[in-house]
Design an enzyme around this catalytic site. Sequence first.
Site, PDB file in Angstrom:
ATOM      1  N   THR A   1       0.898  -1.312   0.266  1.00  0.00           N
ATOM      2  CA  THR A   1       0.067   0.046   0.090  1.00  0.00           C
ATOM      3  C   THR A   1       0.927   1.213  -0.168  1.00  0.00           C
ATOM      4  OG1 THR A   1      -0.202  -0.289   2.297  1.00  0.00           O
ATOM      5  CG2 THR A   1      -1.981  -1.020   1.066  1.00  0.00           C
TER       6      THR A   1
ATOM      7  N   HIS B   1       0.105 -16.522  -5.579  1.00  0.00           N
ATOM      8  CA  HIS B   1      -0.976 -16.368  -6.742  1.00  0.00           C
ATOM      9  C   HIS B   1      -0.681 -15.638  -8.018  1.00  0.00           C
ATOM     10  CE1 HIS B   1      -3.629 -15.667  -2.401  1.00  0.00           C
ATOM     11  NE2 HIS B   1      -3.348 -16.825  -2.816  1.00  0.00           N
TER      12      HIS B   1
ATOM     13  N   ASP C   1       2.301  -8.166  -7.662  1.00  0.00           N
ATOM     14  CA  ASP C   1       2.809  -7.071  -8.208  1.00  0.00           C
ATOM     15  C   ASP C   1       4.345  -6.908  -8.676  1.00  0.00           C
ATOM     16  OD1 ASP C   1       3.907  -6.828  -5.740  1.00  0.00           O
ATOM     17  OD2 ASP C   1       2.479  -5.291  -4.950  1.00  0.00           O
TER      18      ASP C   1
ATOM     19  N   THR D   1      -1.041  -8.808   5.783  1.00  0.00           N
ATOM     20  CA  THR D   1      -1.865  -9.615   5.243  1.00  0.00           C
ATOM     21  C   THR D   1      -3.193  -9.870   6.429  1.00  0.00           C
ATOM     22  OG1 THR D   1      -2.477 -11.955   4.781  1.00  0.00           O
ATOM     23  CG2 THR D   1      -0.473 -11.728   5.773  1.00  0.00           C
TER      24      THR D   1
ATOM     25  N   GLN E   1       1.419 -13.255  -1.391  1.00  0.00           N
ATOM     26  CA  GLN E   1       0.132 -13.460  -2.179  1.00  0.00           C
ATOM     27  C   GLN E   1       0.120 -12.392  -3.114  1.00  0.00           C
ATOM     28  OE1 GLN E   1      -2.963 -14.190   1.242  1.00  0.00           O
ATOM     29  NE2 GLN E   1      -0.970 -13.391   2.298  1.00  0.00           N
TER      30      GLN E   1
HETATM   31  P1  NAD Z   1      -6.061  -7.980   2.478  1.00  0.00           P
HETATM   32  O1  NAD Z   1      -6.283  -7.015   1.816  1.00  0.00           O
HETATM   33  O2  NAD Z   1      -7.188  -8.956   2.852  1.00  0.00           O
HETATM   34  O3  NAD Z   1      -5.162  -7.526   3.910  1.00  0.00           O
HETATM   35  C1  NAD Z   1      -4.286  -6.659   3.617  1.00  0.00           C
HETATM   36  C2  NAD Z   1      -4.127  -6.080   5.376  1.00  0.00           C
HETATM   37  O4  NAD Z   1      -2.883  -5.265   5.539  1.00  0.00           O
HETATM   38  C3  NAD Z   1      -5.271  -5.430   5.809  1.00  0.00           C
HETATM   39  O5  NAD Z   1      -5.355  -6.101   7.199  1.00  0.00           O
HETATM   40  C4  NAD Z   1      -4.713  -3.963   6.030  1.00  0.00           C
HETATM   41  O6  NAD Z   1      -5.311  -3.491   7.226  1.00  0.00           O
HETATM   42  C5  NAD Z   1      -3.244  -4.102   6.205  1.00  0.00           C
HETATM   43  N1  NAD Z   1      -2.454  -3.160   5.700  1.00  0.00           N
HETATM   44  C6  NAD Z   1      -2.735  -1.905   4.817  1.00  0.00           C
HETATM   45  N2  NAD Z   1      -1.866  -1.401   4.745  1.00  0.00           N
HETATM   46  C7  NAD Z   1      -0.546  -1.730   5.620  1.00  0.00           C
HETATM   47  C8  NAD Z   1       0.596  -1.071   5.886  1.00  0.00           C
HETATM   48  N3  NAD Z   1       1.206  -0.245   5.105  1.00  0.00           N
HETATM   49  N4  NAD Z   1       1.393  -1.773   6.623  1.00  0.00           N
HETATM   50  C9  NAD Z   1       0.715  -3.124   7.346  1.00  0.00           C
HETATM   51  N5  NAD Z   1      -0.603  -3.377   7.069  1.00  0.00           N
HETATM   52  C10 NAD Z   1      -1.162  -2.691   6.240  1.00  0.00           C
HETATM   53  O7  NAD Z   1      -4.739  -8.632   1.363  1.00  0.00           O
HETATM   54  P2  NAD Z   1      -4.329 -10.051   1.540  1.00  0.00           P
HETATM   55  O8  NAD Z   1      -4.460 -10.587   2.967  1.00  0.00           O
HETATM   56  O9  NAD Z   1      -2.860  -9.957   0.748  1.00  0.00           O
HETATM   57  O10 NAD Z   1      -5.230 -10.818   0.874  1.00  0.00           O
HETATM   58  C11 NAD Z   1      -5.904 -10.248  -0.327  1.00  0.00           C
HETATM   59  C12 NAD Z   1      -5.751 -11.089  -1.809  1.00  0.00           C
HETATM   60  O11 NAD Z   1      -5.520 -10.191  -2.942  1.00  0.00           O
HETATM   61  C13 NAD Z   1      -4.130 -11.745  -1.717  1.00  0.00           C
HETATM   62  O12 NAD Z   1      -4.318 -12.533  -2.878  1.00  0.00           O
HETATM   63  C14 NAD Z   1      -3.657 -10.511  -2.387  1.00  0.00           C
HETATM   64  O13 NAD Z   1      -2.329 -10.898  -2.900  1.00  0.00           O
HETATM   65  C15 NAD Z   1      -4.293  -9.932  -3.564  1.00  0.00           C
HETATM   66  N6  NAD Z   1      -4.046  -8.567  -3.654  1.00  0.00           N
HETATM   67  C16 NAD Z   1      -2.865  -8.358  -3.937  1.00  0.00           C
HETATM   68  C17 NAD Z   1      -2.496  -6.902  -4.204  1.00  0.00           C
HETATM   69  C18 NAD Z   1      -0.858  -6.648  -4.652  1.00  0.00           C
HETATM   70  O14 NAD Z   1      -0.346  -7.575  -5.559  1.00  0.00           O
HETATM   71  N7  NAD Z   1      -0.186  -5.432  -4.307  1.00  0.00           N
HETATM   72  C19 NAD Z   1      -3.273  -5.935  -3.927  1.00  0.00           C
HETATM   73  C20 NAD Z   1      -4.753  -6.153  -3.640  1.00  0.00           C
HETATM   74  C21 NAD Z   1      -5.026  -7.559  -3.504  1.00  0.00           C
END
Ligand code: NAD
Length: 245
Positions: free
Chosen positions: A28, A118, A103, A187, A100
């Site tokens: 993020t 993934h 990117d 995550t 997971q």
């Molecule tokens: P999720 O969205 O379920 O959880 C992300 C968690 O990270 C949340 O609890 C959030 O509050 C926390 N978070 C946000 N910013 C943060 C920071 N700066 N530091 C620490 N924590 C922070 O994501 P998930 O568990 O990875 O599962 C979602 C699925 O979607 C996975 O397969 C994921 O890889 C995929 N996805 C991938 C991307 C990417 O490739 N960047 C983006 C969105 C979703």
Amino acid sequence: MEDQIQLASRALAGASCAVALTGAGISTASGIPDFRGPQGVWRRVDPEKFNISYFIENPDEAWDLIREVFIPKGEVKPNKAHAALAELERAGVLCSVITQNIDGLHQAAGSKNVIEIHGNILRSYCMSCGTKFKTLDLISGRGAPRCSSCGGLVRPDIVFFGEPLGEPFEAAAGISSRSDVFLAVGTSLAVSPANLLPVYAKRAGSKLIIINQGSTELDHMADIRIEGRAEEALPRIAELVLRLR
Ligand code: NAD
């Protein structure tokens, strides 16, 4: 938080094979929204649209959504959290980063042993003849791209909901079970089977450290729980670990 950071650093400094599992929260700070955080994608998009059956039945709409949600609008760079994990690998602390994320930012930060359970949005392939493409070469225009060799439907090399995870997950499960410290970062641990990996690690006697902003589904299993931003906590931990090793 400082006490927890000290504890996590000591555990990692003494590890012979630490493994990290990362999720959308680690990216993020690079400008990529997560799914379940306060600005998450699920607040505006129906998760069912990331199902494989939706992709097969509505490839044009699915690709337009993929462009909107996953394709970076400008240059996306790894942040300090990705860099800290790469540094821990170079220092011989981390055996592997299981991600997971789709990117490619761990590799961009210099991590070598990355298991993408993934897939990776930067790669695509033809579902008919297997020809490979760079996704960024396919995304101008609208609708589903077609294969330049055979005209077949091209798909991104990511795992849609409803698809098996296959060999990368087997590799991730194996190394999780051999870890002595397991670090889950950014995550929600709400997505299965990825959220089984910390359970396998714990069963094998590994110490579980969770770094996340907001609660996770496995907080009750954590030995050390750091509430906060990955890009703030991880560089501090890496610095302390390198001093202790
Ligand atoms: P999720 O969205 O379920 O959880 C992300 C968690 O990270 C949340 O609890 C959030 O509050 C926390 N978070 C946000 N910013 C943060 C920071 N700066 N530091 C620490 N924590 C922070 O994501 P998930 O568990 O990875 O599962 C979602 C699925 O979607 C996975 O397969 C994921 O890889 C995929 N996805 C991938 C991307 C990417 O490739 N960047 C983006 C969105 C979703």
